[in-house]
Design an enzyme around this catalytic site. Structure first.
Site, PDB file in Angstrom:
ATOM      1  N   VAL A 113      31.628  64.533   9.858  1.00  0.00           N
ATOM      2  CA  VAL A 113      32.703  64.004   9.007  1.00  0.00           C
ATOM      3  C   VAL A 113      33.740  65.083   8.717  1.00  0.00           C
ATOM      4  CG1 VAL A 113      33.257  62.905   6.792  1.00  0.00           C
ATOM      5  CG2 VAL A 113      31.177  62.250   8.019  1.00  0.00           C
ATOM      6  N   CYS A 114      33.299  66.315   8.513  1.00  0.00           N
ATOM      7  CA  CYS A 114      34.234  67.404   8.242  1.00  0.00           C
ATOM      8  C   CYS A 114      35.158  67.634   9.431  1.00  0.00           C
ATOM      9  CB  CYS A 114      33.483  68.695   7.913  1.00  0.00           C
ATOM     10  SG  CYS A 114      32.495  68.580   6.400  1.00  0.00           S
ATOM     11  N   THR A 115      34.611  67.549  10.622  1.00  0.00           N
ATOM     12  CA  THR A 115      35.426  67.716  11.818  1.00  0.00           C
ATOM     13  C   THR A 115      36.470  66.613  11.907  1.00  0.00           C
ATOM     14  OG1 THR A 115      33.665  68.883  12.983  1.00  0.00           O
ATOM     15  CG2 THR A 115      35.371  67.839  14.339  1.00  0.00           C
TER      16      THR A 115
END
Length: 161
Positions: free
Chosen positions: A53-55
């Site tokens: 999700v961070c990517t």
């Protein structure tokens, strides 16, 4: 500490960070919120470098960085990762905005978004040119993130005032 309220002065900090240059070089600098007065800053607190999700979140901001710049704003990504992890992430994903290393967790604590034992709550703060918190979103669960449209809408509203 508690999450800063909208309309209050944002907690100041200085963190070491990495910035990927157009030529692929990586520079390491200190980034101080108070030294950036005069232009809005988007603080994007994210749990981990190169996680799913961070990517998606940081790549979405990077791909639309011109929209933030057109509104006079810069984006800073912040988490507990060290400079080496940030550099690897920035290079791998071509992230051309600063990734700051809050390795001692003091900034996350100052913003009231630490989750004991789990890390941090995915959060975005829009800090006005005057250093005041103008908008924020603190996620209960970090499975989704605030998109560029939402954040730039808030930045545009700031520019009108």
């Amino acid at each position: 500490m508690s999450v800063p309220e909208i309309g209050t002065l944002a907690p100041d900090f200085t963190l070491r960070g990495v910035l990927l240059g157009d030529d692929g070089s990586v520079a390491r600098h200190d980034f101080s919120l108070s030294a950036h007065r005069g232009a809005p800053v988007v603080l994007a607190f994210y749990p981990g470098d190169d996680s799913l999700v961070c990517t998606k979140q940081l790549c979405s901001y990077a791909s639309e960085l011109d929209r933030f710049r057109d509104l006079g704003a810069t984006v800073w990504g912040i988490n507990f990762g060290d400079l080496g992890s940030h550099e690897q992430f920035a290079r791998k994903r071509d992230l051309r905005f600063p990734l700051l290393a809050d390795v001692d967790r003091k900034v996350v604590q100052a913003y009231g978004i630490q989750m004991p034992g789990l890390g941090l709550k995915r959060s975005v703060f829009v800090i006005g040119a005057d250093g005041v918190v103008r908008w924020k979103h603190v996620a209960r669960l970090g499975l989704t993130f605030q998109d560029t449209d939402t954040i730039t809408k808030e930045l545009a509203a700031l520019a009108r005032h």
